[in-house]
Design a protein around this motif. Structure first.
Motif, PDB file in Angstrom:
ATOM      1  N   TRP B  34      17.188 -21.337 -35.026  1.00  0.00           N
ATOM      2  CA  TRP B  34      18.522 -20.850 -34.700  1.00  0.00           C
ATOM      3  C   TRP B  34      18.600 -20.671 -33.185  1.00  0.00           C
ATOM      4  O   TRP B  34      17.688 -20.117 -32.560  1.00  0.00           O
ATOM      5  CB  TRP B  34      18.794 -19.498 -35.369  1.00  0.00           C
ATOM      6  CG  TRP B  34      19.124 -19.573 -36.821  1.00  0.00           C
ATOM      7  CD1 TRP B  34      18.272 -19.364 -37.868  1.00  0.00           C
ATOM      8  CD2 TRP B  34      20.396 -19.834 -37.407  1.00  0.00           C
ATOM      9  NE1 TRP B  34      18.928 -19.491 -39.066  1.00  0.00           N
ATOM     10  CE2 TRP B  34      20.244 -19.772 -38.811  1.00  0.00           C
ATOM     11  CE3 TRP B  34      21.668 -20.112 -36.895  1.00  0.00           C
ATOM     12  CZ2 TRP B  34      21.305 -19.983 -39.702  1.00  0.00           C
ATOM     13  CZ3 TRP B  34      22.716 -20.317 -37.765  1.00  0.00           C
ATOM     14  CH2 TRP B  34      22.524 -20.253 -39.153  1.00  0.00           C
ATOM     15  N   ARG B  36      21.681 -19.777 -29.954  1.00  0.00           N
ATOM     16  CA  ARG B  36      23.013 -19.260 -29.679  1.00  0.00           C
ATOM     17  C   ARG B  36      23.478 -19.847 -28.357  1.00  0.00           C
ATOM     18  O   ARG B  36      22.715 -19.886 -27.381  1.00  0.00           O
ATOM     19  CB  ARG B  36      22.981 -17.722 -29.591  1.00  0.00           C
ATOM     20  CG  ARG B  36      24.322 -17.103 -29.283  1.00  0.00           C
ATOM     21  CD  ARG B  36      24.304 -15.607 -29.497  1.00  0.00           C
ATOM     22  NE  ARG B  36      23.566 -14.885 -28.476  1.00  0.00           N
ATOM     23  CZ  ARG B  36      23.550 -13.556 -28.389  1.00  0.00           C
ATOM     24  NH1 ARG B  36      24.246 -12.833 -29.258  1.00  0.00           N
ATOM     25  NH2 ARG B  36      22.859 -12.955 -27.458  1.00  0.00           N
ATOM     26  N   SER B  38      26.569 -19.617 -25.564  1.00  0.00           N
ATOM     27  CA  SER B  38      27.791 -19.019 -25.023  1.00  0.00           C
ATOM     28  C   SER B  38      28.491 -20.053 -24.159  1.00  0.00           C
ATOM     29  O   SER B  38      27.886 -21.036 -23.717  1.00  0.00           O
ATOM     30  CB  SER B  38      27.448 -17.779 -24.210  1.00  0.00           C
ATOM     31  OG  SER B  38      26.778 -16.829 -25.013  1.00  0.00           O
ATOM     32  N   LEU B  46      16.778 -18.243 -30.626  1.00  0.00           N
ATOM     33  CA  LEU B  46      16.813 -16.972 -31.352  1.00  0.00           C
ATOM     34  C   LEU B  46      15.573 -16.801 -32.225  1.00  0.00           C
ATOM     35  O   LEU B  46      14.838 -15.820 -32.091  1.00  0.00           O
ATOM     36  CB  LEU B  46      18.067 -16.895 -32.234  1.00  0.00           C
ATOM     37  CG  LEU B  46      19.423 -16.857 -31.529  1.00  0.00           C
ATOM     38  CD1 LEU B  46      20.554 -16.850 -32.554  1.00  0.00           C
ATOM     39  CD2 LEU B  46      19.525 -15.645 -30.616  1.00  0.00           C
ATOM     40  N   ASP B  86      28.826 -10.626 -29.182  1.00  0.00           N
ATOM     41  CA  ASP B  86      28.163 -11.549 -30.105  1.00  0.00           C
ATOM     42  C   ASP B  86      28.932 -12.859 -30.241  1.00  0.00           C
ATOM     43  O   ASP B  86      28.448 -13.817 -30.851  1.00  0.00           O
ATOM     44  CB  ASP B  86      28.030 -10.918 -31.497  1.00  0.00           C
ATOM     45  CG  ASP B  86      27.182  -9.658 -31.496  1.00  0.00           C
ATOM     46  OD1 ASP B  86      27.372  -8.816 -32.398  1.00  0.00           O
ATOM     47  OD2 ASP B  86      26.333  -9.519 -30.595  1.00  0.00           O
ATOM     48  N   ALA B  88      30.052 -16.345 -29.849  1.00  0.00           N
ATOM     49  CA  ALA B  88      29.315 -17.505 -29.336  1.00  0.00           C
ATOM     50  C   ALA B  88      29.288 -18.559 -30.438  1.00  0.00           C
ATOM     51  O   ALA B  88      29.754 -18.326 -31.553  1.00  0.00           O
ATOM     52  CB  ALA B  88      27.887 -17.123 -28.965  1.00  0.00           C
ATOM     53  N   TYR B  90      26.776 -20.385 -32.858  1.00  0.00           N
ATOM     54  CA  TYR B  90      25.434 -20.231 -33.404  1.00  0.00           C
ATOM     55  C   TYR B  90      25.014 -21.585 -33.970  1.00  0.00           C
ATOM     56  O   TYR B  90      25.607 -22.085 -34.915  1.00  0.00           O
ATOM     57  CB  TYR B  90      25.398 -19.118 -34.451  1.00  0.00           C
ATOM     58  CG  TYR B  90      25.552 -17.766 -33.798  1.00  0.00           C
ATOM     59  CD1 TYR B  90      26.820 -17.281 -33.460  1.00  0.00           C
ATOM     60  CD2 TYR B  90      24.436 -17.006 -33.452  1.00  0.00           C
ATOM     61  CE1 TYR B  90      26.973 -16.066 -32.799  1.00  0.00           C
ATOM     62  CE2 TYR B  90      24.577 -15.788 -32.805  1.00  0.00           C
ATOM     63  CZ  TYR B  90      25.846 -15.334 -32.480  1.00  0.00           C
ATOM     64  OH  TYR B  90      25.989 -14.129 -31.825  1.00  0.00           O
TER      65      TYR B  90
END
Lengths: 111, 115
Positions: B34, B36, B38, B46, B86, B88, B90
């Motif tokens: 995973w 993330r 932005s 992650l 949070d 973003a 994913y």
């Protein structure tokens, strides 16, 4: 932690012009991967470089890994509108699974 | 399926709510990741699963984030008490195994917006 820097942040070219993005690190890179992300899309793997001084070509794309393994570059010859997107370099690091990405270079091409 | 599948593709949630994001990796891929992403940034690591176990969760930002992969295939990323920060994309990814010779394939991502 490890940082991978990429320049430039943005590049706008006329169709047919060349384009280069550079990836640098203050520490030795383990192996470098390059990804392309189209606007609104997901990163797509392009290539991996492992050896010092390695050069690989994919049609109009040329990838290089520096002799000291602290930098890498992606050069596109005679850009086309289909080349539009953000190009990321990523170091695989010593963990063999965790990628540390640069911030990417957004390429736009004027037809 | 042919690629990594992620659901939902878009999720808008209110601050403080609980969210689950699902990832279905390429069949036969034992390694699952995973990330993330932005706006204007590269993907940030992650967590990494090898089989059912989380081999490295060092990238999870805090204890509101948790991920599972109970049967070694589908994975769920869980975010409790969501915050605006949070928001973003994913990204889930998978590879045949974690070795450097194996290509990592990313899914289309789940775009999370916390309002």
């Amino acid at each position: 932690g490890q940082q991978v820097m990429q320049i430039p942040q943005y590049q706008h070219v006329q169709e047919g012009e060349d384009f280069t993005t550079y990836c640098n690190s203050s520490t030795t890179l383990s192996n470098i991967q390059w990804y392309k992300q189209r606007p609104g899309g997901h990163p797509v793997f392009l290539i991996q470089l492992v050896k010092s001084g390695e050069v690989k070509k994919q049609k109009r794309l040329t990838f290089q890994f520096g002799e000291a393994k602290k930098n890498s570059s992606l050069h596109i010859t005679a850009t086309q509108t289909t080349d539009v997107g953000t190009y990321f370099c990523a170091d695989r690091g010593g963990s063999n699974y965790k990628l540390t990405f640069g911030k990417g270079t957004l390429l736009t091409v004027n037809p | 399926g042919a690629g990594v599948s992620q659901t939902p593709s878009n999720k808008v949630t209110e601050k403080g709510k609980y969210v689950e994001l699902r990832c279905d990796p390429i069949s036969g891929h034992t390694a699952l990741y995973w990330y993330r992403q932005s706006l204007g940034q590269g993907p940030e690591f992650l967590i990494y699963f090898q089989g059912t176990g989380a081999a490295d969760d060092s990238g999870l930002p805090n204890d509101r984030f948790f991920a599972v992969r109970p049967e070694g295939s589908v994975s769920t990323l869980k975010i409790q008490r969501t915050e605006r920060g949070d928001s973003a994309v994913y990204l889930c990814a998978s590879s045949l195994s974690p070795g450097s010779g194996n290509t990592i394939y990313f899914g289309e991502g789940s775009w999370l917006t916390v309002v």
